[in-house]
Design a protein around this motif. Sequence first.
Motif, mmCIF file in Angstrom:
data_model
loop_
_atom_site.group_PDB
_atom_site.id
_atom_site.type_symbol
_atom_site.label_atom_id
_atom_site.label_comp_id
_atom_site.label_asym_id
_atom_site.label_seq_id
_atom_site.Cartn_x
_atom_site.Cartn_y
_atom_site.Cartn_z
ATOM 1 N N TRP A 35 -33.481 2.588 45.120
ATOM 2 C CA TRP A 35 -34.287 3.756 44.739
ATOM 3 C C TRP A 35 -34.661 3.617 43.275
ATOM 4 O O TRP A 35 -33.827 3.303 42.430
ATOM 5 C CB TRP A 35 -33.503 5.033 44.989
ATOM 6 N N THR A 95 -28.419 1.436 47.379
ATOM 7 C CA THR A 95 -27.705 2.335 48.287
ATOM 8 C C THR A 95 -27.352 1.718 49.639
ATOM 9 O O THR A 95 -26.757 2.391 50.474
ATOM 10 C CB THR A 95 -28.514 3.624 48.546
ATOM 11 N N GLU A 97 -29.624 17.023 44.289
ATOM 12 C CA GLU A 97 -30.494 16.089 44.977
ATOM 13 C C GLU A 97 -31.846 16.011 44.260
ATOM 14 O O GLU A 97 -32.100 16.733 43.292
ATOM 15 C CB GLU A 97 -30.689 16.529 46.432
ATOM 16 N N SER A 134 -22.583 0.670 47.269
ATOM 17 C CA SER A 134 -23.533 1.782 47.324
ATOM 18 C C SER A 134 -23.377 2.661 46.095
ATOM 19 O O SER A 134 -22.263 3.055 45.734
ATOM 20 C CB SER A 134 -23.295 2.626 48.577
ATOM 21 N N ASP A 194 -31.565 8.940 48.983
ATOM 22 C CA ASP A 194 -30.130 8.657 49.078
ATOM 23 C C ASP A 194 -29.512 8.477 47.690
ATOM 24 O O ASP A 194 -28.747 7.535 47.443
ATOM 25 C CB ASP A 194 -29.909 7.413 49.933
ATOM 26 N N HIS A 202 -23.764 8.920 57.431
ATOM 27 C CA HIS A 202 -24.871 7.968 57.430
ATOM 28 C C HIS A 202 -26.129 8.678 56.941
ATOM 29 O O HIS A 202 -26.437 9.793 57.394
ATOM 30 C CB HIS A 202 -25.088 7.408 58.839
ATOM 31 N N HIS A 203 -26.849 8.020 56.050
ATOM 32 C CA HIS A 203 -27.981 8.685 55.406
ATOM 33 C C HIS A 203 -29.065 9.075 56.403
ATOM 34 O O HIS A 203 -29.700 10.130 56.259
ATOM 35 C CB HIS A 203 -28.573 7.781 54.326
ATOM 36 N N ASP A 204 -29.297 8.260 57.421
ATOM 37 C CA ASP A 204 -30.383 8.526 58.363
ATOM 38 C C ASP A 204 -29.952 9.374 59.552
ATOM 39 O O ASP A 204 -30.699 10.242 60.017
ATOM 40 C CB ASP A 204 -30.971 7.205 58.868
ATOM 41 N N ALA A 232 -24.798 7.158 45.391
ATOM 42 C CA ALA A 232 -25.554 7.327 46.627
ATOM 43 C C ALA A 232 -25.190 8.652 47.292
ATOM 44 O O ALA A 232 -24.025 9.064 47.280
ATOM 45 C CB ALA A 232 -25.264 6.170 47.578
ATOM 46 N N ARG A 233 -26.166 9.293 47.883
ATOM 47 C CA ARG A 233 -25.907 10.565 48.555
ATOM 48 C C ARG A 233 -24.914 10.393 49.696
ATOM 49 O O ARG A 233 -24.039 11.235 49.912
ATOM 50 C CB ARG A 233 -27.222 11.155 49.068
ATOM 51 N N HIS A 234 -25.025 9.293 50.442
ATOM 52 C CA HIS A 234 -24.124 9.123 51.582
ATOM 53 C C HIS A 234 -22.677 8.896 51.148
ATOM 54 O O HIS A 234 -21.756 9.076 51.938
ATOM 55 C CB HIS A 234 -24.609 7.994 52.499
ATOM 56 N N ARG A 251 -33.861 13.332 51.652
ATOM 57 C CA ARG A 251 -34.487 12.070 52.080
ATOM 58 C C ARG A 251 -34.185 10.951 51.092
ATOM 59 O O ARG A 251 -34.222 9.776 51.459
ATOM 60 C CB ARG A 251 -36.001 12.248 52.242
#
Length: 270
Positions: free
Chosen positions: A250, A237, A111, A204, A120, A53-55, A45-47, A118
Amino acid sequence: MPPVLIHPFSASTLLIETRSNMASLSTGTGFLVRRENGKPALVTARHVVTGRHHDTGVPLSVDGRVPDEIKVPRVAGVSQDVAGRETIVINVGEPVLAELYAPGSIPLWVEHPTWGARVDVVALPLDEDVGRTITPFFGPGAPAERNLMVAPGETVSVIGYPFGISVGATLGLWVTGTIASEPGVEFAGLPMFVIDCRTREGQSGSPVVALRSGWAVVDGQGRLGGGPYYRFLGVYTGRIRGDSDLGLVWKATVVAEILAELNRRDVATA
């Protein structure tokens, strides 16, 4: 300990630890894919790699620290049984420490080429072998029926490390839930779908797979017997809300597109 036969997807899933200034921050899950240059990459996961936090972009650590490297366990040996099936000796060697940034604070992870931050999900190139065999989660050689049909209400497994828990020092847990949204339709306008699964912190970055035994629909036709059939569906994620068991996955196409971008960059820098 004698060799233990394990599932190919378990063989490619890893418990990862994020670190900041050589101090532990958190644990998460990742899995290995093979790049075209023969080297591995870690999908997670990117986060997990940003520590944010992803958002909202707010640091996940209570003290505001974010990771600068990831620690990946190394399996000490690999062997085969008499039938030639793959086995892994479950004991741990010295871990691999993978940096997350190049000089100038340039991220080393890749990414999604279109959606960018956008999505994750990221892939982190690894230059060191971590002792795991790398099982294709999709494409040629995958231990799965890519055309295994899946639908809302059917079961899926999230392979990962809730609360950092592992089995036999390095193996993840297969936590089972159900598909909660149409997997072929984008959720919230993004390439993901929803599952109903009791997932927790540490999962995640987990691969999500479907497996079917006895009866399955493959290539549009019902099959009775044979199998078991497997299909990689995507990357888990996190939950939609902390008080809900609805989680985000995803899609597998996201991983394929990120890996294609990583391969393109490998060629450009070769």
